[in-house]
Design an enzyme around this catalytic site. Structure first.
Site, PDB file in Angstrom:
ATOM      1  N   HIS A 124      -3.113  10.790   4.369  1.00  0.00           N
ATOM      2  CA  HIS A 124      -4.268  11.548   4.864  1.00  0.00           C
ATOM      3  C   HIS A 124      -5.168  10.706   5.780  1.00  0.00           C
ATOM      4  O   HIS A 124      -6.036  11.255   6.461  1.00  0.00           O
ATOM      5  CB  HIS A 124      -5.074  12.134   3.700  1.00  0.00           C
ATOM      6  CG  HIS A 124      -5.852  11.148   2.898  1.00  0.00           C
ATOM      7  ND1 HIS A 124      -5.419  10.648   1.694  1.00  0.00           N
ATOM      8  CD2 HIS A 124      -7.061  10.558   3.131  1.00  0.00           C
ATOM      9  CE1 HIS A 124      -6.316   9.822   1.207  1.00  0.00           C
ATOM     10  NE2 HIS A 124      -7.318   9.742   2.061  1.00  0.00           N
ATOM     11  N   ASP A 129       1.472  11.128  -0.399  1.00  0.00           N
ATOM     12  CA  ASP A 129       0.293  10.614   0.298  1.00  0.00           C
ATOM     13  C   ASP A 129       0.456   9.138   0.673  1.00  0.00           C
ATOM     14  O   ASP A 129      -0.511   8.372   0.681  1.00  0.00           O
ATOM     15  CB  ASP A 129      -0.980  10.799  -0.543  1.00  0.00           C
ATOM     16  CG  ASP A 129      -2.244  10.731   0.327  1.00  0.00           C
ATOM     17  OD1 ASP A 129      -2.141  10.961   1.549  1.00  0.00           O
ATOM     18  OD2 ASP A 129      -3.318  10.436  -0.227  1.00  0.00           O
ATOM     19  N   SER A 183      -9.566   4.648   0.873  1.00  0.00           N
ATOM     20  CA  SER A 183      -8.218   5.209   0.845  1.00  0.00           C
ATOM     21  C   SER A 183      -7.230   4.312   1.574  1.00  0.00           C
ATOM     22  O   SER A 183      -7.439   3.939   2.728  1.00  0.00           O
ATOM     23  CB  SER A 183      -8.208   6.601   1.487  1.00  0.00           C
ATOM     24  OG  SER A 183      -8.994   7.499   0.737  1.00  0.00           O
TER      25      SER A 183
END
Length: 446
Positions: A186, A221, A301
């Site tokens: 993402h 992811d 992230s």
């Protein structure tokens, strides 16, 4: 001269008296003297007073002649002392002025000195030296400072720009020789196959390098990017089973674009099923996550979750907030990382082929419970899927896969994804509220 007859008639002498006569009715009654009455204190001076009342004059007015006082100080009629400046001699005036000037100068100097010493003395002290500790604080191996020093150079900040918009994230160098960096899907998915999009990796020394996407896997992811930069430092990756609940951990990344941020905490839980749906990306994954209370925020992230030896045990990917789980909001002590075993396996596939494969049972399910037992209710069976071949039907409730309990649709997906295409698994299910039964299913590629 004779008085007019009406006057004579009214006031003619009677009873042998001379002068004007009495008014009709006789002599008026006795009246009060000049000392009364009480309501007329000026009766003695009243021009309209009784003509028979006695009259008298007061004592004559007396005027006191003021004597001319001598000297500059005089006393007026009211007893007040006054100074006549005109009578002051020049020497006295000069002495008075000089005295006033001296008193004023002395008062000003004293005020300045007292004010200066009162305000500056507590703040300023000449030649002040504060204490110091020598040698400095000891940073033992395995401390947060030691871990940050080891792993910091292997963690990068990732900047993504698409048109006028941009985003930031983190990444971990896993292959220094070839320039491969693991991050989250993402973080970089918005720039894939977009003309003019830019991805840049910024290293701990402040240098940067353009990056290219090697491969992305929305189902886990995980993504891998590549930079062309010599002298990289690669992180050490841990192995399966190297972490237990309660172990101290350190999170390193770039929350909100603040590169090289270090936070610490513990492992709060393992194998936590977490559904991911990266905002603005095609991420749609369910991971069996490592849960930690180390503060993780947007921008972390793709960064590293490190154990006490400095080895990476997970890739930070999501947080839970009061509005749900994801990558937005702020840390409330519920952060999630993709276990390094999963990240390593997916990264190796992406580096080798550009894609990653996942096992599939061929069902869609939702979480249910009957109050005593939880499970995954099958709501759809794909035609020709392993589930159809195994005899799994809609409305069946799957409660275990290969002996691992399944209490939700997320746990079912994690259980299947932990297998490889071609593996045969034992699926335990409940049909029509009866007793459980087991079926065999051979998984295929998703």
């Amino acid at each position: 001269m004779t008085a007019p007859w009406p006057v004579l008639r009214a006031f003619a002498p009677r009873d042998g008296q001379s002068g004007l006569g009495l008014p009709p009715g006789g002599r008026p009654g006795a009246r009060r003297t000049s000392s009364g009455p009480w309501w007329k204190p000026d009766a003695a001076a009243d021009p309209w007073r009784d003509p028979l009342a006695p009259s008298s004059l007061g004592r004559p007015a007396e005027y006191v002649e003021e004597s001319e006082p001598q000297g500059p100080i005089q006393v007026d009629a009211k007893g007040r002392r006054r100074l006549r400046l005109g009578d002051i001699t020049l020497p006295v005036a000069v002495i008075a002025v000089l005295s006033l000037l001296f008193v004023a100068a002395l008062g000003g100097t004293l005020s300045w000195y007292l004010g200066r010493t009162a305000t500056e003395s507590p703040l300023l002290t000449a030649n002040t030296q504060l204490s110091e500790v020598s040698p400095g604080i000891s940073r033992a191996p395995g401390s947060v400072a030691d871990i940050a020093q080891q792993v910091g150079p292997a963690v990068v900040s990732i900047e993504v720009r698409v048109g006028d918009s941009g985003a930031t994230g983190s990444g971990v160098v896993v292959d220094a020789e070839n320039g491969y960096i693991i991050t989250n899907n993402h973080v970089v998915s918005g720039a894939d196959d977009v003309e003019g999009a830019e991805i840049r990796a910024v290293f701990s020394d402040g240098s940067g390098s353009d990056a290219r996407i090697v491969g992305r896997d929305p189902a886990s992811d995980i993504a891998v990017i590549k930079v062309e930069k010599p002298g990289l430092v690669a992180a050490s990756l841990a192995t399966a089973g190297s972490v237990v609940v309660g172990d101290p951990v350190v999170a390193i990344g770039s929350p909100l674009g603040l590169a090289g941020t270090v936070t610490s905490g513990i492992v709060s839980a393992l194998d936590r099923p977490v559904r991911l749906s990266g905002e603005g990306s095609d991420t749609n994954a369910v991971i069996s996550a490592i849960q930690t209370d180390a503060p993780i925020n947007p921008g972390n992230s793709g960064g590293a979750l490190v154990d006490g030896t400095g080895a990476v045990i997970g890739i930070n990917t999501a947080i839970a907030s009061l509005g749900g789980s994801g990558t937005t909001g702020g840390s409330i002590g519920l952060g999630f990382a993709i276990p390094i075993d999963t990240a390593r396996d997916i990264a190796e596939q992406l580096i080798s082929t550009g894609t990653a494969v996942h096992a599939s049972l061929g069902v869609q399910a939702r979480s249910v419970t009957d109050g005593a037992r939880d499970g995954a209710l099958v709501v759809n069976v794909e035609p020709g899927s392993p589930a159809e071949a195994a005899g799994i039907e809609e409305q069946d409730v799957i409660i275990a896969v290969d002996g691992t309990p399944v209490g939700s649709s997320e746990e079912l997906q994690v259980a299947v994804d932990s297998k490889s295409p071609g593996d045969t698994v034992t699926v335990e299910l409940v049909r029509d509220g009866g007793s459980s039964t087991e079926v065999q299913a051979t998984l295929t590629t998703a």
